[in-house]
Design an enzyme around this catalytic site. Sequence first.
Site, PDB file in Angstrom:
ATOM      1  N   LYS A  92       0.936  -1.190  -0.081  1.00  0.00           N
ATOM      2  CA  LYS A  92      -0.078   0.149  -0.130  1.00  0.00           C
ATOM      3  C   LYS A  92       0.872   1.115  -0.121  1.00  0.00           C
ATOM      4  CE  LYS A  92      -3.704   2.541   2.306  1.00  0.00           C
ATOM      5  NZ  LYS A  92      -4.808   2.287   3.603  1.00  0.00           N
ATOM      6  N   LYS A 145      -2.206  -1.592  -3.897  1.00  0.00           N
ATOM      7  CA  LYS A 145      -2.894  -0.530  -3.877  1.00  0.00           C
ATOM      8  C   LYS A 145      -2.040   0.786  -3.649  1.00  0.00           C
ATOM      9  CE  LYS A 145      -6.024   1.679  -0.494  1.00  0.00           C
ATOM     10  NZ  LYS A 145      -6.909   1.500   0.934  1.00  0.00           N
TER      11      LYS A 145
HETATM   12  C1  PBG Z   1      -7.144   3.377   5.506  1.00  0.00           C
HETATM   13  C2  PBG Z   1      -7.592   3.325   4.288  1.00  0.00           C
HETATM   14  C3  PBG Z   1      -7.326   4.189   2.860  1.00  0.00           C
HETATM   15  C4  PBG Z   1      -7.951   3.782   1.955  1.00  0.00           C
HETATM   16  C5  PBG Z   1      -8.690   2.571   2.381  1.00  0.00           C
HETATM   17  N1  PBG Z   1      -8.278   2.342   3.590  1.00  0.00           N
HETATM   18  C6  PBG Z   1      -6.773   5.649   2.939  1.00  0.00           C
HETATM   19  C7  PBG Z   1      -5.589   5.961   3.515  1.00  0.00           C
HETATM   20  O1  PBG Z   1      -4.430   5.395   3.703  1.00  0.00           O
HETATM   21  O2  PBG Z   1      -5.977   7.335   3.860  1.00  0.00           O
HETATM   22  C8  PBG Z   1      -8.315   4.411   0.729  1.00  0.00           C
HETATM   23  C9  PBG Z   1      -9.329   3.830  -0.202  1.00  0.00           C
HETATM   24  C10 PBG Z   1      -9.579   5.021  -1.522  1.00  0.00           C
HETATM   25  O3  PBG Z   1      -9.016   5.779  -1.595  1.00  0.00           O
HETATM   26  O4  PBG Z   1     -10.352   4.297  -2.106  1.00  0.00           O
HETATM   27  N2  PBG Z   1      -7.734   2.866   6.336  1.00  0.00           N
END
Ligand code: PBG
Length: 326
Positions: A197, A249
């Site tokens: 991520k 991701k």
């Molecule tokens: C963190 C989380 C994020 C997303 C999903 N879970 C974002 C972040 O790191 O701020 C992003 C999902 C999206 O942008 O569609 N709980």
Amino acid sequence: MTGPTVRPRRIRQTAALRGLVAETHLSADQLVLPMFVRESLTEPQPIASMPGVVHHTIDSLRAAVTEAAEAGVGGVMLFGVPDRRDAIGSGATAEDGILNVATRAVTAEIGDELVVQTDLCLDEFTDHGHCGVLDAAGAVDNDATLDRYRDMAVAQAASGSRLLGLSGMMDGQVAATREALDAAGFLDVLLLGYAAKYASGFYGPFREAVQSALVGDRRTYQLDPANRREGVREAMLDIEQGADIVMVKPAMSYLDVLADVAAASPIPVWAYQVSGEYAMVEAAAANGWIDRERIVLETLLGIRRAGAGAVLTYWAVEVARWLRRA
Ligand code: PBG
């Protein structure tokens, strides 16, 4: 008159031929719909930066999950937006925390018709907006956060979640939550490691959606967008720790990482087409600059072609219906 002997165009002549030789297909059962449920809401509320996506009430969430199941979507990933936040994200582990309440409501309604999944991260529940708890100096404390994740895993499993999406990017989070789940008897609850991520600007609309309190950024725990090998390393670590599935991701700007992880992983690899990817396509389509349906399908096909099994996408239900119609 001589021409080429080898003619790759031969195989592209008709739609039926192209169909027979297509290497990648989309199917509804490999789509997962991310959904937001907000505490104390009486009517579903649109999210400005994500046209077509809403904050759900518990009731509208239940109805929308049923619709997703009817469309043939393989799963839903639930995110909670609480009324109150604090330093340790108490709402994440509370039995009456919005995500846990919503998970119980949804699983009671839908059972195993699709896979009910929950986001396991503290950022929606903390008043500072970080994915973990902070130490005295204000830095995200990895190991203290693991303790919170252990409790959160057990709370979510007890609420009926089948699969926990570990999106916090703490070191050791897969092993820690696995151990806690097993000790509590939740041997069958799956772990999805958000292995690779990245610290991405593409999460912008999501942060609006969860009304994130974050000041600063997540660069000390999410991956640097410059790094490819590191994505594979993170996936391997999650696999060693017992993840059932790993994720890359965002999706579109990280297809090289996705392909590398898919080549290296003995377990399923998923991808998350995140909010900014969704918002860009919606904005261009609203301006008449692109053919919306064609582009949506092409983005998903590209993600699948790069190596993703299932894809988390805000278009899951709509695409499932298109595929049925086709
Ligand atoms: C963190 C989380 C994020 C997303 C999903 N879970 C974002 C972040 O790191 O701020 C992003 C999902 C999206 O942008 O569609 N709980």
